[in-house]
Design an enzyme around this catalytic site. Structure first.
Site, PDB file in Angstrom:
ATOM      1  N   LEU A   1      -1.207   4.775   0.538  1.00  0.00           N
ATOM      2  CA  LEU A   1      -0.191   4.255  -0.366  1.00  0.00           C
ATOM      3  C   LEU A   1       1.207   4.120   0.232  1.00  0.00           C
ATOM      4  O   LEU A   1       2.086   3.532  -0.410  1.00  0.00           O
ATOM      5  CB  LEU A   1      -0.121   5.139  -1.622  1.00  0.00           C
ATOM      6  CG  LEU A   1      -1.437   5.273  -2.402  1.00  0.00           C
ATOM      7  CD1 LEU A   1      -1.232   6.098  -3.660  1.00  0.00           C
ATOM      8  CD2 LEU A   1      -2.008   3.906  -2.750  1.00  0.00           C
TER       9      LEU A   1
ATOM     10  N   LEU B   1       4.148   2.722   2.813  1.00  0.00           N
ATOM     11  CA  LEU B   1       4.437   1.526   3.609  1.00  0.00           C
ATOM     12  C   LEU B   1       4.401   1.880   5.093  1.00  0.00           C
ATOM     13  O   LEU B   1       4.990   2.874   5.528  1.00  0.00           O
ATOM     14  CB  LEU B   1       5.819   0.977   3.245  1.00  0.00           C
ATOM     15  CG  LEU B   1       6.202  -0.362   3.855  1.00  0.00           C
ATOM     16  CD1 LEU B   1       5.313  -1.479   3.325  1.00  0.00           C
ATOM     17  CD2 LEU B   1       7.672  -0.674   3.565  1.00  0.00           C
TER      18      LEU B   1
ATOM     19  N   HIS C   1      -7.334  -4.364  -0.291  1.00  0.00           N
ATOM     20  CA  HIS C   1      -6.629  -4.375  -1.580  1.00  0.00           C
ATOM     21  C   HIS C   1      -7.615  -4.806  -2.663  1.00  0.00           C
ATOM     22  O   HIS C   1      -8.360  -5.778  -2.468  1.00  0.00           O
ATOM     23  CB  HIS C   1      -5.437  -5.339  -1.521  1.00  0.00           C
ATOM     24  CG  HIS C   1      -4.603  -5.294  -2.765  1.00  0.00           C
ATOM     25  ND1 HIS C   1      -3.723  -4.262  -3.029  1.00  0.00           N
ATOM     26  CD2 HIS C   1      -4.528  -6.140  -3.823  1.00  0.00           C
ATOM     27  CE1 HIS C   1      -3.140  -4.482  -4.204  1.00  0.00           C
ATOM     28  NE2 HIS C   1      -3.607  -5.619  -4.699  1.00  0.00           N
TER      29      HIS C   1
ATOM     30  N   ASP D   1       1.086  -5.621   1.257  1.00  0.00           N
ATOM     31  CA  ASP D   1       0.067  -6.610   0.880  1.00  0.00           C
ATOM     32  C   ASP D   1       0.416  -8.056   1.244  1.00  0.00           C
ATOM     33  O   ASP D   1      -0.046  -8.995   0.591  1.00  0.00           O
ATOM     34  CB  ASP D   1      -0.218  -6.531  -0.635  1.00  0.00           C
ATOM     35  CG  ASP D   1      -0.681  -5.156  -1.072  1.00  0.00           C
ATOM     36  OD1 ASP D   1      -1.394  -4.501  -0.283  1.00  0.00           O
ATOM     37  OD2 ASP D   1      -0.329  -4.718  -2.175  1.00  0.00           O
TER      38      ASP D   1
END
Length: 199
Positions: free
Chosen positions: A93, A95, A112, A153
């Site tokens: 989770l 970055l 994802h 994403d």
């Protein structure tokens, strides 16, 4: 072929924050492979299911905190020593810092649980994604496997596949069906990605 002439196995390192079902599935998929091995599972949660599953499957399990990940480069330095051929985010989770991406260009991939670019970005993970898909009255959902860049994403897509959403389907039921897609396709795409690198 003699042992001396055998190519070393390609190494995967998995990053996971949650229960680790995808990590476990990947480990088991490559368990008997002569070409690919899961070298370690890293987690930012000390008591995550991912670390417990890795430990039970006799794969090196490593916990780290925010400082080691973002400030001291401790995690990056461990990765440099390990020289993984691919870093796989399986429900991770945080970055990824730009230093990781520059050190391992096109060697970090993520899965994802939706059809990006829709329903992606910060805070869009797990049940939140499936709830948003259902609330938006989408006709289909699926998974996206993509390269990782400096934004959540938004890296280039490697693979997508979709399933139709059933009438009156709950977010919980959709999540279960999406998990099955992940288990089926993620190890296969990891293998294909490594084979492409090896050419």
């Amino acid at each position: 072929m003699s042992d001396k002439l055998k190519k070393p196995r390609q190494k995967i390192v998995i990053f996971a924050s949650g229960s680790g079902t995808n990590a476990e599935n990947i480990i088991k998929y490559f368990r008997n492979s002569e070409e690919i091995e899961v070298a370690a599972v890293f987690s930012n949660k000390k008591f995550s299911g991912a670390l417990e599953r890795a430990h039970n499957l006799k794969v090196q399990a490593l916990h780290f905190d925010r400082k080691a990940f973002y400030d001291t480069h401790e995690v990056l330095n461990i990765l440099k020593d390990m020289k993984p051929d691919l870093i796989v985010l399986a429900g991770f989770l945080w970055l990824i810092p730009s230093t990781f991406i520059k050190t391992f260009p096109n060697k970090i991939i993520n899965i994802h649980p939706a059809l990006l670019p829709r329903f992606g970005g910060k805070d869009m993970y797990g049940s939140r994604v499936h709830e948003a898909v259902i609330e938006s009255k989408e006709k289909e959902s699926g998974i996206t496997i993509h390269y990782v860049n400096e934004k959540y994403d938004e890296g280039n897509t490697i693979f997508q596949t979709s399933i139709p959403i059933e009438d009156g389907e709950s977010a919980q039921n959709l999540a279960s069906r999406i998990h099955k897609l992940e288990y089926k396709h993620f190890p296969e795409i990891i293998q294909q990605t490594l084979q492409q690198q090896d050419k």
